[in-house]
Motif scaffolding. Structure first.
Motif, short mmCIF file in Angstrom:
data_model
loop_
_atom_site.label_atom_id
_atom_site.label_comp_id
_atom_site.label_asym_id
_atom_site.label_seq_id
_atom_site.Cartn_x
_atom_site.Cartn_y
_atom_site.Cartn_z
N SER A 61 0.84 -1.38 -0.15
CA SER A 61 -0.06 -0.02 0.06
C SER A 61 0.92 1.23 -0.11
O SER A 61 0.24 2.19 -0.28
CB SER A 61 -0.97 -0.08 1.43
OG SER A 61 0.00 0.09 2.31
N MET A 63 2.08 2.48 2.63
CA MET A 63 1.65 3.29 3.66
C MET A 63 2.03 2.55 4.84
O MET A 63 1.55 1.37 4.99
CB MET A 63 0.19 3.60 3.43
CG MET A 63 -0.60 4.30 4.85
SD MET A 63 -2.15 4.87 4.11
CE MET A 63 -1.60 6.64 3.72
N GLN A 95 -0.13 6.99 8.05
CA GLN A 95 -1.61 7.03 8.61
C GLN A 95 -1.63 7.11 10.06
O GLN A 95 -0.95 6.39 10.85
CB GLN A 95 -2.41 5.71 8.32
CG GLN A 95 -3.77 5.83 8.81
CD GLN A 95 -4.55 4.68 8.70
OE1 GLN A 95 -4.27 3.99 7.91
NE2 GLN A 95 -5.53 4.53 9.40
N CYS A 97 -2.89 7.48 13.88
CA CYS A 97 -3.89 7.08 14.92
C CYS A 97 -3.76 7.61 16.39
O CYS A 97 -2.43 7.35 16.85
CB CYS A 97 -4.16 5.57 14.76
SG CYS A 97 -4.98 4.91 13.41
N LEU A 109 -7.97 0.09 17.35
CA LEU A 109 -7.07 1.06 16.38
C LEU A 109 -6.11 -0.08 15.87
O LEU A 109 -6.01 -0.37 14.49
CB LEU A 109 -6.34 2.04 16.91
CG LEU A 109 -7.18 3.27 17.09
CD1 LEU A 109 -6.58 4.56 17.74
CD2 LEU A 109 -8.00 3.72 15.73
N ASN A 112 -7.91 -2.40 13.70
CA ASN A 112 -8.23 -1.86 12.31
C ASN A 112 -6.99 -1.69 11.22
O ASN A 112 -6.97 -1.77 10.25
CB ASN A 112 -8.78 -0.30 12.72
CG ASN A 112 -9.65 0.20 11.74
OD1 ASN A 112 -9.02 0.98 10.77
ND2 ASN A 112 -10.84 0.22 11.68
N GLN A 115 -6.16 -4.90 9.65
CA GLN A 115 -7.08 -5.06 8.69
C GLN A 115 -6.78 -4.27 7.27
O GLN A 115 -6.92 -4.70 6.37
CB GLN A 115 -8.55 -4.65 9.14
CG GLN A 115 -8.89 -6.11 10.09
CD GLN A 115 -10.30 -5.55 10.56
OE1 GLN A 115 -11.02 -5.94 11.51
NE2 GLN A 115 -11.25 -4.36 9.98
N ARG A 116 -6.26 -3.00 7.60
CA ARG A 116 -6.03 -2.39 6.60
C ARG A 116 -5.12 -2.79 5.67
O ARG A 116 -4.54 -2.18 4.39
CB ARG A 116 -5.80 -0.73 6.91
CG ARG A 116 -7.22 0.01 7.07
CD ARG A 116 -7.02 1.40 7.25
NE ARG A 116 -8.23 2.03 7.28
CZ ARG A 116 -8.60 2.80 6.00
NH1 ARG A 116 -8.21 2.74 5.14
NH2 ARG A 116 -9.94 3.32 6.16
N ARG A 117 -4.21 -3.61 5.93
CA ARG A 117 -3.23 -4.23 4.99
C ARG A 117 -2.06 -3.05 4.77
O ARG A 117 -1.79 -3.15 3.53
CB ARG A 117 -3.74 -5.01 3.78
CG ARG A 117 -4.34 -6.46 4.17
CD ARG A 117 -4.50 -7.08 2.83
NE ARG A 117 -5.27 -8.41 2.96
CZ ARG A 117 -6.37 -8.68 3.73
NH1 ARG A 117 -6.50 -8.01 4.70
NH2 ARG A 117 -6.63 -10.13 3.49
N PRO B 51 -8.90 -4.05 1.78
CA PRO B 51 -9.18 -2.54 1.39
C PRO B 51 -8.86 -2.26 0.06
O PRO B 51 -9.22 -1.28 -0.52
CB PRO B 51 -8.62 -1.77 2.48
CG PRO B 51 -8.37 -2.98 3.51
CD PRO B 51 -8.31 -3.95 2.86
N GLU B 84 -8.96 13.33 13.73
CA GLU B 84 -8.78 11.73 13.40
C GLU B 84 -9.69 11.07 14.13
O GLU B 84 -10.44 10.05 13.56
CB GLU B 84 -7.35 11.60 13.86
CG GLU B 84 -7.01 10.10 13.62
CD GLU B 84 -7.32 8.92 14.49
OE1 GLU B 84 -7.73 7.98 14.15
OE2 GLU B 84 -6.85 9.35 15.77
N VAL B 94 -6.87 8.89 8.20
CA VAL B 94 -6.07 9.98 8.09
C VAL B 94 -4.55 10.03 7.88
O VAL B 94 -3.87 9.30 8.47
CB VAL B 94 -6.33 11.08 9.20
CG1 VAL B 94 -5.58 12.26 8.90
CG2 VAL B 94 -7.70 11.32 9.61
#
Lengths: 341, 341
Positions: A61, A63, A95, A97, A109, A112, A115-117, B51, B84, B94
């Motif tokens: 990604s 990211m 990103q 958090c 978080l 989450n 999961q966002r890979r 995602p 956020e 974010v």
DNA sequence: TACCCATGAACAAACGTTTGCGCGAATCGA
DNA sequence: TCGATTCGCGCAAACGTTTGTTCATGGGTA
């Protein structure tokens, strides 16, 4: 406009355009003529390969996640800024958090983010021990670098201050100034950082050449808590002649309460504070601090992460990398003379 | 494991699994039996729709960009945290970018964010006028909400303090306390926020019932600059009897230099500072401040953005939403009595 | 029995890339 | 002149979803 449309527009194949635009022109032996034509058209029509497509295809990604307990805390803000800056150079986005120092939020978080890979993550944990947190981290499919605090029971690489040594340095500094009764205002007893610092303080006191006494107060990071704990510490009888604060809020608490009680610093009370703040050297008297090499730590953490990413997202070896604190000796710490008390 | 593997494992079609896992089971009339079977297997194997795939298919990344001049500045840190938090509720992530108050970096980051095809963005610009910045924003394919400062020549929705009214409120407060010679320490003359505040101050002075004088100093956000400018302001002859600082660094500068020069606050100098800080009410004397309703502004900005996202990524109407500053009157502002000077 | 319709799920295209493979043409050495 | 190599580029599959359409089944009605 995307690259396939651009390809059609130019009468070329998508693959050719892709190869040129992703900088692999010569690797695939695209002629300079064609390559230039593509590049020109790309800037003209403002065409850039869609990161979504790229990510999907490459399985990356581009990211990483940055999870901090409180971005409002200057320490983490500086950390975040440095990390973002370094990763930017490697074209990696961050990103953000904020777990608000809350273990449950942190857990949510974290799940989450997993999961966002994302490609990886830098985590400054809240610091409360948690079986589920440990399990969650243990089975992570992405490289994770811990910062500032560690999670007990999890073998992950970490970058942090040598909290123990820092605590010892701080306490020794005060002891060397002639103080024999030290006060310490801690943050959360849960935090591994605080535990380390306090352990260092205790060892310094224990090993000191002459008998010394230590009074410890405090729990939590909130301002209200810090104020009341500061009050408690300053109301001890006998009162410590030197105080070490382990958190920013604690420092504010002591400064405020000392002022209320008309305790003069450093004449009646020496003060040494953890974490350099923008205003540390501006208050009166200038505040002696234990500062962390934030830049260095951020750099090291990102290096570690980038290295892991290049090696195929594998977890780097679970080494603990420690940095030495730096003592900023200023006027808030004075030599203790018996007649003041 | 991804959903197609899960589908194969269950002997079902990918589409069926997708519909169930994305919460559209009944919309597509999947039987409860099948749906439950899928859900169970999903939690068992920890399967979540990737995602990346979702983003590609839907054309949305589920992520917005947040570009601030300095995350180290408590104001922006609080803003970032609130933003956020709010966006998290809408399952929007974010991406953080810090331009370090540098226009060029800001420009690079902006282009980068635009290329990343995010869903939208919240931008607190550095505030330096720039033709290229304006052009870049004007043609943006995603909704952009401006915060704190505006960009001249660009019609974008913005959420910010009513800087003008805030400046006027601040100056009026000091004038009402009997001061007739005001000092003002500004930040950057480029920033629209500073311009607005200063304009408000000037109008308040101009409209005041009796003659009043205003001395303005300062430029830039750095601490060094702030210190020397504070020195300059305090060395004026005659010296202002009340000072208003427009930036956090400026406040620190004045506090420090006033202390050096042994100027007592508030007896010899009243001080009113922009932006509430964690230590504002803890220093001695407690610092009167003009505080911004950060939470409210963050909420409004995210609402605006989310609304725009739901309406298909179209730019919302370019309204300017202003919030009133809140005056925290504390002891650093005192009534002026002529005998002190 | 024949027809219609609701039900439940599969099929396949599309989103925008990257990349291994292959193919025609040009170049080269003999 | 011919076979072999190199050059320049296109083909097509794959990454993991979502969603409009289709299809088979079974129950109900005429």
């Amino acid at each position: 406009m995307n690259i396939s449309q651009l390809a059609e527009h130019l009468g070329l194949a998508v693959s050719t355009v892709s190869r040129v635009l992703s900088g692999n022109a010569e690797k695939y032996r695209i002629s300079n003529q064609t390559a230039d034509r593509i590049r020109e058209a790309a800037v003209l029509h403002q065409v850039v390969p869609d990161p979504l497509g790229t990510s999907l295809r490459k399985g990356k990604s581009g990211m990483i996640g940055l999870l901090v307990p409180d971005i409002t805390n200057p320490f983490f803000a500086h950390l975040a800024r440095a990390i973002e800056l370094h990763l930017r150079k490697s074209r990696i986005a961050v990103q953000l958090c904020d777990s608000a120092e809350d273990p449950e939020t942190e857990m949510e978080l974290l799940e989450n983010l997993l999961q966002r890979r994302l490609d990886g993550m830098i985590l400054a944990p809240v610091g409360v021990e948690s079986e589920s947190l440990a399990r969650c981290l243990e089975g992570s499919p992405m490289p994770i670098i811990l910062m500032d605090r560690i999670v007990s029971g999890v073998a992950l690489p970490s970058v942090s201050l040598d909290h123990f040594a820092a605590g010892k340095l701080a306490a020794t500094t005060l002891l060397q100034s002639g103080h024999s009764h030290l006060g310490c205002l801690r943050g959360s007893p849960q935090s591994s950082a605080d535990q380390g610092r306090l352990a260092g303080v205790e060892e310094a006191v224990r090993e000191w050449k002459s008998p010394a006494h230590l009074t410890v107060k405090g729990s939590g990071y909130s301002l209200e808590k810090s104020l009341s704990e500061a009050q408690a510490l300053l109301s001890c009888n006998p009162r410590p002649t030197a105080i070490l604060t382990l958190t920013g809020q604690g420092t504010l608490g002591i400064l405020n309460r000392a002022n209320d009680l008309q305790i003069r610093i450093p004449e009646e009370l020496s003060l040494l504070a953890f974490d350099e703040q923008p205003w540390s050297r501006l208050v009166s008297p200038p505040l002696a601090t234990i500062s962390q090499p934030i830049e260095k730590m951020a750099t090291r953490a990102t290096e570690l992460l980038i290295e892991a990413l290049e090696k195929g997202k594998k977890q780097p070896p679970p080494q603990q990398i420690l940095y030495d604190a730096e003592l900023q000796l200023r006027k808030s710490v004075a030599h203790f003379s018996a007649d003041a008390d």
